[in-house]
Design a protein around this motif. Structure first.
Motif, PDB file in Angstrom:
ATOM      1  N   ALA A 159       5.469  -5.257  -4.118  1.00  0.00           N
ATOM      2  CA  ALA A 159       5.248  -4.297  -2.948  1.00  0.00           C
ATOM      3  C   ALA A 159       6.564  -3.872  -2.634  1.00  0.00           C
ATOM      4  N   LEU A 160       7.795  -4.271  -3.311  1.00  0.00           N
ATOM      5  CA  LEU A 160       9.237  -3.662  -3.033  1.00  0.00           C
ATOM      6  C   LEU A 160       9.861  -3.440  -4.448  1.00  0.00           C
ATOM      7  N   ASP A 161      10.438  -2.286  -4.592  1.00  0.00           N
ATOM      8  CA  ASP A 161      11.080  -1.889  -5.683  1.00  0.00           C
ATOM      9  C   ASP A 161      12.529  -2.178  -5.556  1.00  0.00           C
ATOM     10  N   ILE A 162      13.063  -2.708  -4.279  1.00  0.00           N
ATOM     11  CA  ILE A 162      14.460  -3.111  -4.262  1.00  0.00           C
ATOM     12  C   ILE A 162      14.406  -4.147  -3.135  1.00  0.00           C
ATOM     13  N   VAL A 163      15.022  -5.273  -3.501  1.00  0.00           N
ATOM     14  CA  VAL A 163      15.150  -6.524  -2.393  1.00  0.00           C
ATOM     15  C   VAL A 163      16.267  -6.327  -1.540  1.00  0.00           C
ATOM     16  N   GLN A 164      16.331  -6.740  -0.522  1.00  0.00           N
ATOM     17  CA  GLN A 164      17.352  -6.340   0.629  1.00  0.00           C
ATOM     18  C   GLN A 164      17.772  -7.819   1.248  1.00  0.00           C
ATOM     19  N   PRO A 165      17.960  -8.968   0.882  1.00  0.00           N
ATOM     20  CA  PRO A 165      18.186 -10.106   1.629  1.00  0.00           C
ATOM     21  C   PRO A 165      19.451  -9.926   2.481  1.00  0.00           C
ATOM     22  N   ASP A 166      19.418 -10.333   3.679  1.00  0.00           N
ATOM     23  CA  ASP A 166      20.573 -10.427   4.307  1.00  0.00           C
ATOM     24  C   ASP A 166      21.120 -11.629   4.606  1.00  0.00           C
ATOM     25  N   MET A 167      22.253 -11.959   4.097  1.00  0.00           N
ATOM     26  CA  MET A 167      23.060 -13.117   3.971  1.00  0.00           C
ATOM     27  C   MET A 167      23.143 -13.865   5.208  1.00  0.00           C
ATOM     28  N   PHE A 168      23.390 -13.107   6.467  1.00  0.00           N
ATOM     29  CA  PHE A 168      23.369 -13.808   7.841  1.00  0.00           C
ATOM     30  C   PHE A 168      22.042 -14.322   8.254  1.00  0.00           C
ATOM     31  N   TYR A 169      21.107 -13.220   8.180  1.00  0.00           N
ATOM     32  CA  TYR A 169      19.716 -13.818   8.684  1.00  0.00           C
ATOM     33  C   TYR A 169      18.881 -14.654   7.790  1.00  0.00           C
ATOM     34  N   GLU A 189       0.847  -1.154  -0.076  1.00  0.00           N
ATOM     35  CA  GLU A 189       0.023   0.013   0.017  1.00  0.00           C
ATOM     36  C   GLU A 189       0.889   1.269   0.037  1.00  0.00           C
ATOM     37  N   VAL A 190       1.946   1.178   0.945  1.00  0.00           N
ATOM     38  CA  VAL A 190       2.756   2.480   0.773  1.00  0.00           C
ATOM     39  C   VAL A 190       3.738   2.529  -0.614  1.00  0.00           C
ATOM     40  N   SER A 191       3.969   1.351  -1.153  1.00  0.00           N
ATOM     41  CA  SER A 191       4.402   1.367  -2.233  1.00  0.00           C
ATOM     42  C   SER A 191       3.879   2.052  -3.528  1.00  0.00           C
ATOM     43  N   LYS A 192       2.460   1.830  -3.491  1.00  0.00           N
ATOM     44  CA  LYS A 192       1.659   2.165  -4.281  1.00  0.00           C
ATOM     45  C   LYS A 192       1.229   3.500  -4.287  1.00  0.00           C
ATOM     46  N   SER A 231       6.125   7.495  -5.311  1.00  0.00           N
ATOM     47  CA  SER A 231       6.881   7.220  -6.434  1.00  0.00           C
ATOM     48  C   SER A 231       8.384   7.056  -6.044  1.00  0.00           C
ATOM     49  N   LEU A 232       8.573   7.214  -4.504  1.00  0.00           N
ATOM     50  CA  LEU A 232       9.758   6.799  -4.128  1.00  0.00           C
ATOM     51  C   LEU A 232       9.953   5.482  -4.096  1.00  0.00           C
ATOM     52  N   PRO A 233      11.170   4.682  -4.834  1.00  0.00           N
ATOM     53  CA  PRO A 233      11.415   3.393  -4.588  1.00  0.00           C
ATOM     54  C   PRO A 233      11.329   2.971  -2.894  1.00  0.00           C
ATOM     55  N   ILE A 234      10.731   1.750  -2.818  1.00  0.00           N
ATOM     56  CA  ILE A 234      10.734   0.933  -1.559  1.00  0.00           C
ATOM     57  C   ILE A 234      11.494  -0.164  -1.512  1.00  0.00           C
ATOM     58  N   ALA A 235      12.402   0.015  -0.518  1.00  0.00           N
ATOM     59  CA  ALA A 235      13.426  -1.396  -0.092  1.00  0.00           C
ATOM     60  C   ALA A 235      13.009  -2.218   1.087  1.00  0.00           C
ATOM     61  N   GLY A 236      13.234  -3.243   0.966  1.00  0.00           N
ATOM     62  CA  GLY A 236      13.248  -4.229   2.152  1.00  0.00           C
ATOM     63  C   GLY A 236      13.541  -5.481   1.997  1.00  0.00           C
ATOM     64  N   GLY A 237      13.459  -6.366   3.233  1.00  0.00           N
ATOM     65  CA  GLY A 237      14.019  -7.586   3.391  1.00  0.00           C
ATOM     66  C   GLY A 237      14.907  -8.084   3.957  1.00  0.00           C
ATOM     67  N   GLU A 238      15.455  -7.157   4.809  1.00  0.00           N
ATOM     68  CA  GLU A 238      16.754  -7.388   5.843  1.00  0.00           C
ATOM     69  C   GLU A 238      16.166  -8.460   6.602  1.00  0.00           C
ATOM     70  N   GLN A 239      15.059  -8.319   7.233  1.00  0.00           N
ATOM     71  CA  GLN A 239      14.725  -9.359   8.264  1.00  0.00           C
ATOM     72  C   GLN A 239      13.800 -10.525   7.802  1.00  0.00           C
ATOM     73  N   GLU A 240      13.550 -10.532   6.569  1.00  0.00           N
ATOM     74  CA  GLU A 240      13.022 -11.574   6.000  1.00  0.00           C
ATOM     75  C   GLU A 240      13.625 -13.038   5.971  1.00  0.00           C
ATOM     76  N   ALA A 241      12.861 -13.894   6.253  1.00  0.00           N
ATOM     77  CA  ALA A 241      13.289 -15.256   6.499  1.00  0.00           C
ATOM     78  C   ALA A 241      12.748 -16.351   5.669  1.00  0.00           C
ATOM     79  N   SER A 242      11.590 -15.960   4.977  1.00  0.00           N
ATOM     80  CA  SER A 242      10.853 -17.013   4.033  1.00  0.00           C
ATOM     81  C   SER A 242      11.266 -16.622   2.718  1.00  0.00           C
ATOM     82  N   MET A 243      11.540 -17.563   1.996  1.00  0.00           N
ATOM     83  CA  MET A 243      11.735 -17.648   0.370  1.00  0.00           C
ATOM     84  C   MET A 243      10.160 -17.171  -0.266  1.00  0.00           C
ATOM     85  N   ARG A 244       9.048 -17.611   0.218  1.00  0.00           N
ATOM     86  CA  ARG A 244       7.721 -17.592  -0.334  1.00  0.00           C
ATOM     87  C   ARG A 244       7.370 -16.017  -0.033  1.00  0.00           C
TER      88      ARG A 244
END
Length: 339
Positions: free
Chosen positions: A144-154, A115-118, A121-134
């Motif tokens: 929902a995201l314009d930039i994905v940010q997986p954290d290799m440790f998390y 909802e925030v992304s839509k 116009s500013l790109p929304i980034a996220g994913g550092e705390q995400e643990a699920s591939m699905r």
């Protein structure tokens, strides 16, 4: 794909005024020579609160005024806002031409993130705390995201993170991995970014860890003009040398200050203003540590003796161990990249 990597300097000065923050950010930029920076806004999962009050709305224009239009500027709220406040802050970021907006709402508010992304116009980034591939798949497919940010440790390592990058590539979404701590994380980040075709233009940098004695013949492992050359060779490429010398130097990470429970280097990071959450979490973890040991000593120890052992584990040993691994200056985090 990327033999050299342009870095953005991450900064975290929550709890300080906008004026104090800008001076510290300037010092970091000077040392790293970065052409892009990321600032922290909001209070970190703070339900629309700011620390101190009004800091973010002062800091956002001040950073742009200080560094000018040529600097790429990112903002990270660490899930500080609900949807309406996230959009309001996002409009301010748009006004000052920020380049992405990270975790505007709590990371697991997937529909709200969309909802925030839509709404911006500013790109929304996220994913550092995400643990699920699905869940990453949902965020990517639903834009929902314009930039994905997986954290290799998390997230479980480079291979799983590359799978996220490949999913994002199908939808022309760039990948900008998140780094936890500043141990050897920057080395993992560089090798990861060099292996993906959809890497973003700048990548997270929190400073090099000079307490680990590294030797590398293929890269200076330094930011030169905001660019770091990816090292080549077996494994991570650099080799760790002179471990025995590092362990006995007075200014090493293994000096006495790192072992004293009353040292400023011990304890959880209370700078993020969620000390109550940390207190409750660590209390639960201390109980868990004691209960795990019970499985090893059951029927081999009296109840009274186990009570003494549980108190020692939960009140002393766990506290010290947790401080080493959880405090932002704990040696396990800084030296080993373990968090």
């Amino acid at each position: 794909y990327n033999q050299k990597i342009s870095v953005y300097r991450a900064n975290n000065f929550r709890g300080k005024s906008a004026e104090e923050s800008i001076e510290l950010i300037k010092e970091n930029v000077f040392r790293s020579q970065a052409k892009a920076i990321k600032i922290k806004i909001g209070g970190r999962m703070s339900k629309n609160k700011d620390f101190p009050t009004g800091r973010s709305e002062k800091l956002i224009p001040l950073v742009r005024k200080t560094f000018g239009d040529d600097m790429k500027i990112y903002a990270d709220s660490n899930g500080s806002y609900d949807v309406s406040e996230a959009i309001r802050i996002g409009k301010i970021l748009e006004e000052y031409n920020y380049d992405f907006y990270e975790e505007p709402v709590p990371f697991d508010w997937y529909q709200e993130t969309k909802e925030v992304s839509k709404s911006l116009s500013l790109p929304i980034a996220g994913g550092e705390q995400e643990a699920s591939m699905r869940n990453f798949r949902w965020l990517i497919v639903n834009r929902a995201l314009d930039i994905v940010q997986p954290d290799m440790f998390y997230f479980g390592g480079i291979i799983r993170s590359i799978r996220v990058a490949r999913m994002a590539q199908v939808f022309d979404i760039p990948c900008v991995p998140h780094i936890s701590g500043n141990g050897l994380g920057y080395l993992y980040m560089m090798h990861f970014v060099s292996a993906i075709p959809n890497a973003g233009p700048f990548h997270e940098f929190k400073g090099f860890n000079n307490q680990i004695p590294l030797e590398c013949n293929t890269s200076e492992l330094r930011s030169n003009g905001g660019v770091v050359e990816v090292p080549t060779g077996p494994g991570l490429a650099p080799s760790i040398m002179n471990e025995s010398a590092a362990l006995i130097t007075d200014d090493s990470a293994f000096s006495a200050a790192w072992y004293v429970p009353t040292s400023d280097l011990m304890g959880t990071n209370l700078n993020d203003r969620i000390s109550g959450v940390f207190w409750a979490a660590f209390l639960l973890f201390s109980w868990t540590a004691a209960s795990i040991v019970s499985g090893a000593v059951i029927e081999r120890i009296t109840t009274f003796a186990f009570g003494i052992l549980a108190i020692a584990i939960g009140s002393v040993f766990w506290t010290i161990d947790a401080a080493w691994g959880w405090h932002f200056d704990g040696w396990m985090l800084k030296i080993l990249g373990y968090h």
